[in-house]
Design a protein around this motif. Structure first.
Motif, PDB file in Angstrom:
ATOM      1  N   CYS A  84       0.771  -1.264   0.020  1.00 50.55           N
ATOM      2  CA  CYS A  84       0.069   0.058  -0.009  1.00 50.55           C
ATOM      3  C   CYS A  84       1.008   1.247   0.038  1.00 50.55           C
ATOM      4  N   GLY A  85       0.417   2.322  -0.847  1.00 45.95           N
ATOM      5  CA  GLY A  85       0.871   3.660  -0.646  1.00 45.95           C
ATOM      6  C   GLY A  85       0.586   4.209   0.541  1.00 45.95           C
ATOM      7  N   PRO A  86       1.410   5.272   0.894  1.00 46.56           N
ATOM      8  CA  PRO A  86       1.208   6.034   2.097  1.00 46.56           C
ATOM      9  C   PRO A  86      -0.226   6.722   2.397  1.00 46.56           C
ATOM     10  N   LYS A  87      -0.791   6.899   1.305  1.00 52.78           N
ATOM     11  CA  LYS A  87      -2.253   7.567   1.230  1.00 52.78           C
ATOM     12  C   LYS A  87      -3.124   6.605   1.461  1.00 52.78           C
ATOM     13  N   PHE A  88      -3.031   5.300   1.302  1.00 52.60           N
ATOM     14  CA  PHE A  88      -3.804   4.152   1.311  1.00 52.60           C
ATOM     15  C   PHE A  88      -3.348   2.946   2.185  1.00 52.60           C
ATOM     16  N   PRO A  89      -3.210   3.272   3.476  1.00 55.59           N
ATOM     17  CA  PRO A  89      -2.741   2.024   4.435  1.00 55.59           C
ATOM     18  C   PRO A  89      -3.632   0.779   4.325  1.00 55.59           C
ATOM     19  N   GLU A  90      -4.783   0.961   4.029  1.00 55.44           N
ATOM     20  CA  GLU A  90      -5.659  -0.233   4.299  1.00 55.44           C
ATOM     21  C   GLU A  90      -6.222  -0.559   2.648  1.00 55.44           C
ATOM     22  N   CYS A  91      -5.238  -0.598   1.755  1.00 55.39           N
ATOM     23  CA  CYS A  91      -5.649  -0.883   0.255  1.00 55.39           C
ATOM     24  C   CYS A  91      -5.623  -2.521   0.265  1.00 55.39           C
ATOM     25  N   ASN A  92      -4.956  -3.494   1.063  1.00 61.11           N
ATOM     26  CA  ASN A  92      -5.165  -4.674   1.153  1.00 61.11           C
ATOM     27  C   ASN A  92      -6.558  -5.134   1.799  1.00 61.11           C
ATOM     28  N   CYS A  93      -7.302  -4.425   2.316  1.00 55.42           N
ATOM     29  CA  CYS A  93      -8.596  -4.741   3.082  1.00 55.42           C
ATOM     30  C   CYS A  93      -9.731  -4.387   2.442  1.00 55.42           C
TER      31      CYS A  93
ATOM     32  N   HIS B 283      -5.926  -4.888   9.348  1.00 54.97           N
ATOM     33  CA  HIS B 283      -5.659  -4.610  10.839  1.00 54.97           C
ATOM     34  C   HIS B 283      -6.557  -4.893  11.993  1.00 54.97           C
ATOM     35  N   LYS B 284      -7.911  -4.835  11.362  1.00 51.90           N
ATOM     36  CA  LYS B 284      -9.050  -4.994  12.263  1.00 51.90           C
ATOM     37  C   LYS B 284      -9.485  -6.633  11.852  1.00 51.90           C
ATOM     38  N   GLN B 285      -9.807  -7.616  12.663  1.00 51.16           N
ATOM     39  CA  GLN B 285     -10.114  -8.762  12.061  1.00 51.16           C
ATOM     40  C   GLN B 285     -11.900  -8.892  12.149  1.00 51.16           C
ATOM     41  N   PRO B 286     -12.407  -9.470  11.197  1.00 45.97           N
ATOM     42  CA  PRO B 286     -13.932  -9.470  11.039  1.00 45.97           C
ATOM     43  C   PRO B 286     -14.668 -10.315  12.136  1.00 45.97           C
ATOM     44  N   LEU B 287     -15.829  -9.832  12.379  1.00 43.63           N
ATOM     45  CA  LEU B 287     -16.734 -10.448  13.375  1.00 43.63           C
ATOM     46  C   LEU B 287     -17.364 -11.594  12.894  1.00 43.63           C
ATOM     47  N   ILE B 288     -16.953 -12.825  13.368  1.00 45.21           N
ATOM     48  CA  ILE B 288     -17.379 -14.087  12.757  1.00 45.21           C
ATOM     49  C   ILE B 288     -18.036 -14.858  13.752  1.00 45.21           C
ATOM     50  N   ARG B 289     -19.401 -15.171  13.685  1.00 41.50           N
ATOM     51  CA  ARG B 289     -20.303 -16.059  14.657  1.00 41.50           C
ATOM     52  C   ARG B 289     -21.005 -17.133  13.873  1.00 41.50           C
ATOM     53  N   MET B 290     -20.273 -18.208  14.163  1.00 42.48           N
ATOM     54  CA  MET B 290     -20.933 -19.707  13.443  1.00 42.48           C
ATOM     55  C   MET B 290     -21.923 -19.990  14.071  1.00 42.48           C
ATOM     56  N   PRO B 291     -23.080 -20.483  13.435  1.00 46.32           N
ATOM     57  CA  PRO B 291     -24.322 -21.067  14.073  1.00 46.32           C
ATOM     58  C   PRO B 291     -23.860 -22.267  14.787  1.00 46.32           C
ATOM     59  N   ARG B 292     -24.472 -22.500  16.077  1.00 41.78           N
ATOM     60  CA  ARG B 292     -24.144 -23.571  17.059  1.00 41.78           C
ATOM     61  C   ARG B 292     -25.082 -24.672  16.325  1.00 41.78           C
ATOM     62  N   GLN B 293     -24.401 -25.843  16.243  1.00 46.82           N
ATOM     63  CA  GLN B 293     -25.190 -26.963  15.733  1.00 46.82           C
ATOM     64  C   GLN B 293     -25.587 -27.590  16.942  1.00 46.82           C
ATOM     65  N   ARG B 294     -26.924 -28.167  16.765  1.00 50.91           N
ATOM     66  CA  ARG B 294     -27.821 -28.741  17.796  1.00 50.91           C
ATOM     67  C   ARG B 294     -27.971 -30.228  17.184  1.00 50.91           C
ATOM     68  N   SER B 295     -27.490 -31.130  18.475  1.00 48.58           N
ATOM     69  CA  SER B 295     -27.445 -32.480  18.196  1.00 48.58           C
ATOM     70  C   SER B 295     -28.811 -33.202  18.779  1.00 48.58           C
ATOM     71  N   SER B 296     -28.942 -34.353  18.593  1.00 50.85           N
ATOM     72  CA  SER B 296     -30.491 -34.976  18.936  1.00 50.85           C
ATOM     73  C   SER B 296     -30.213 -35.151  20.378  1.00 50.85           C
ATOM     74  N   ASN B 297     -29.152 -34.981  21.296  1.00 53.08           N
ATOM     75  CA  ASN B 297     -29.151 -34.960  22.604  1.00 53.08           C
ATOM     76  C   ASN B 297     -29.593 -33.565  23.241  1.00 53.08           C
ATOM     77  N   TYR B 298     -29.274 -32.444  22.555  1.00 54.91           N
ATOM     78  CA  TYR B 298     -29.939 -31.083  22.953  1.00 54.91           C
ATOM     79  C   TYR B 298     -31.442 -31.349  22.595  1.00 54.91           C
ATOM     80  N   TRP B 299     -32.079 -31.733  21.585  1.00 55.07           N
ATOM     81  CA  TRP B 299     -33.526 -31.753  21.538  1.00 55.07           C
ATOM     82  C   TRP B 299     -34.161 -32.650  22.477  1.00 55.07           C
ATOM     83  N   LEU B 300     -33.421 -33.732  23.074  1.00 53.31           N
ATOM     84  CA  LEU B 300     -33.993 -34.613  24.064  1.00 53.31           C
ATOM     85  C   LEU B 300     -34.188 -33.844  25.261  1.00 53.31           C
TER      86      LEU B 300
END
Length: 561
Positions: free
Chosen positions: A77-86, A179-196
């Motif tokens: 990145c050039g000095p005017k564009f420090p986040e050009c990779n993002c 420089h800043k990592q994205p917000l990642i929230r994976m959905p939680r899997q629910r097994s048959s034990n959860y439903w029991l």
């Protein structure tokens, strides 16, 4: 022939003379940059600079210099564009896509709970007795419509989860140089034990419009905001043994009838022979004294207790140098393999062989561990002391010097055992100066090389005795009544039974001025109670025993920590 793509600036050409209009710069769908056209007509010394500038224009939007190294490409990145990779816009779009996937995920689960199949299944569940997860699962497998609806949910969730995984992989790829990592929230899997568990929560933690979470282990509900209003009535447990045969029709939390061998008392099923300690731990065998003596003399396998042989110093049926002490043990590992049994030792037998003309004399030391634990929690067997039995040696008709070493305890000296520790030392037998007596030397003290120390082997080791019934849960139930009695008189009844068990266990301690406290070992290692719990139980028993008429308490020697 060139094709028109219109993905970059046009080159200098006479369009009338071309088959079709073509771009100088082309970017393929696979993100591979293809250059064609203008750089071919440039001088050679300008071509490399042209390609570099063109790639920086396309891939970096003229905000940096395009660089490739080690199979990876990025923009410096050039000095005017420090986040050009993002690519923030692309990352934000991916995050919003992941959020929509999570919302769809929750919607699928809600639709499953609100489906006609789910509601009909809940309506058909029996409410007159407690349903554990196994019972719910059995009823689940019997309902084909509910099963199909759940399989449909699983299929939808699987596709949605794969879509979420792909989105997350793209997010990681796009944001690896941010420089800043994205917000990642994976959905939680629910097994048959959860439903029991969810179904149990609907059954037993769904009062006053509040839905809590049920714990089968503790049979309690965890309500929203730490309230108690979601608790419902928990039906009695129907099953075999001490469980209810059926619940009371007027109060489902209590037993209405019991299985054979149990009687109804205050809404609970108790053994009809509650005053007998045999329900908790056995002590006797059906064999008479003469029968037992005969079987021991014959080393009959019918009274052999099969134990696991362990030794780091030697192996059975293998010759070894007996100059140094050998340690071996026979253990039952009851907590792992025989948790419902305790074991009584009646005798011990070893077959020991020496090489021809050996001057060695075996010396055996035996320690008994009654209920498990470390070696320090074993007691030394006082062979040939204070009328205690001695080893009997019988010469065998074999080419080698082989003897059967047998120690017979019988009913008089029998005791509990979990592990038998055997230490084998050897001494050298020699004639004394007068020739009428024998003198024994330790092998290391005897330095005459002309003496044949020889080798030794142990062909087999057998423990004779019998196993008896043991119910740790029943004893724990007795102990529980010390603090939470079922009825007004059940605490005294429990204390009396525990006293009887304590006295009968300690009575089987080895000979000595004071009895060993074997009962504490039983509590520590077979019931897995803590040291503080054992002390508390012993104190309660001593205090109760002091109140009884015509009773004399006795002191014991501590064996187990």
């Amino acid at each position: 022939q060139v094709t028109e793509t219109r993905t970059g600036p046009l080159g200098c050409s006479n369009y009338d003379n071309l088959d079709s209009v073509s771009s100088v710069l082309v970017q393929s769908p696979e993100n591979k940059i293809q250059l064609q056209g203008l750089q071919v007509i440039l001088p050679e010394y300008l071509q490399e600079h042209f390609v570099q500038a063109a790639l920086s224009y396309i891939a970096c939007n003229s905000e940096g210099e395009f660089i490739c190294k080690d199979n990876d490409c990025w923009c410096q990145c050039g000095p005017k564009f420090p986040e050009c990779n993002c690519p923030y816009m692309d990352i934000q779009a991916m995050e919003e896509n992941l959020l929509r996937i999570s919302e769809t995920w929750n919607a699928y689960n809600s639709e499953f709970e609100e489906s006609d199949e789910f509601k009909l299944f809940m309506k058909r569940l029996p409410m007159n007795y407690f349903l554990n997860t196994s019972a719910v699962m059995h009823l689940w497998t019997m309902d084909s419509n509910f099963q199909r609806r759940y399989e449909q949910l699983e299929s939808s969730m699987k596709q949605l989860f794969l879509k979420a995984q792909r989105t997350v992989h793209k997010l990681f790829s796009l944001s690896k140089r941010c420089h800043k990592q994205p917000l990642i929230r994976m959905p939680r899997q629910r097994s048959s034990n959860y439903w029991l568990n969810r179904i149990q929560s609907f059954l037993y933690c769904n009062e006053n419009g509040l839905l809590g979470s049920f714990s089968e282990e503790t049979h309690t509900c965890t309500c929203p905001n730490d309230q108690v209003a979601c608790h419902g009535f928990l039906p009695c447990t129907v099953g075999d043994g001490p469980a209810c045969l059926s619940c009371a029709p007027d109060n489902r939390t209590r037993c209405g009838s019991c299985n054979a061998g149990y009687m109804l008392s205050q809404g609970l099923c108790k053994p009809e022979v509650a005053d007998s300690t045999e329900h908790y731990i056995g002590f006797e065998t059906d064999l008479q004294d003469l029968e037992m003596k005969y079987l021991l003399q014959k080393t009959d396998r019918r009274i052999e207790v099969h134990a696991i042989f362990i030794s780091n110093d030697m192996r059975l049926n293998s010759w070894f140098d007996p100059s140094w002490r050998k340690r071996m043990l026979l253990t039952l590992k009851s907590n792992k393999y025989k948790s419902s049994l305790v074991h009584m030792i009646l005798g011990l037998s070893l077959q020991i062989c020496l090489t021809k003309n050996s001057t060695l004399e075996p010396v055996l030391a035996v320690y008994i561990n009654p209920f498990g634990g470390s070696h320090s929690e074993s007691w030394f067997m006082p062979v040939n002391e204070n009328n205690f039995p001695d080893w009997e040696r019988t010469k065998l008709d074999l080419p080698l010097q082989c003897y059967n070493w047998t120690l017979t305890l019988g009913n008089k000296w029998k005791t509990f055992f979990e592990t038998v520790h055997i230490y084998l030392r050897s001494r050298i037998k020699s004639n004394g100066p007068n020739g009428n007596e024998s003198i024994y030397y330790e092998p290391l003290e005897f330095i005459d090389p002309s003496r044949n120390l020889g080798y030794m082997k142990i062909n087999n080791i057998q423990v004779f005795g019998y196993s008896m019934h043991f119910d740790p849960e029943a004893i724990r139930d007795l102990i529980l009544q010390l603090d939470y009695p079922y009825t007004q008189g059940s605490q005294d009844s429990a204390l009396l039974q525990l006293l009887e068990i304590r006295d009968r266990v300690n009575k089987l301690s080895p000979p000595g001025q004071r009895r060993l406290d074997l009962f504490s070992c039983l509590l520590r290692h077979r019931l897995k109670l803590s040291t503080s719990e054992v002390v508390r139980i012993q104190s309660a028993l001593q205090a109760f025993n002091a109140k009884l008429p015509n009773t004399v308490d006795y002191d014991t020697t501590k064996l187990c920590s």
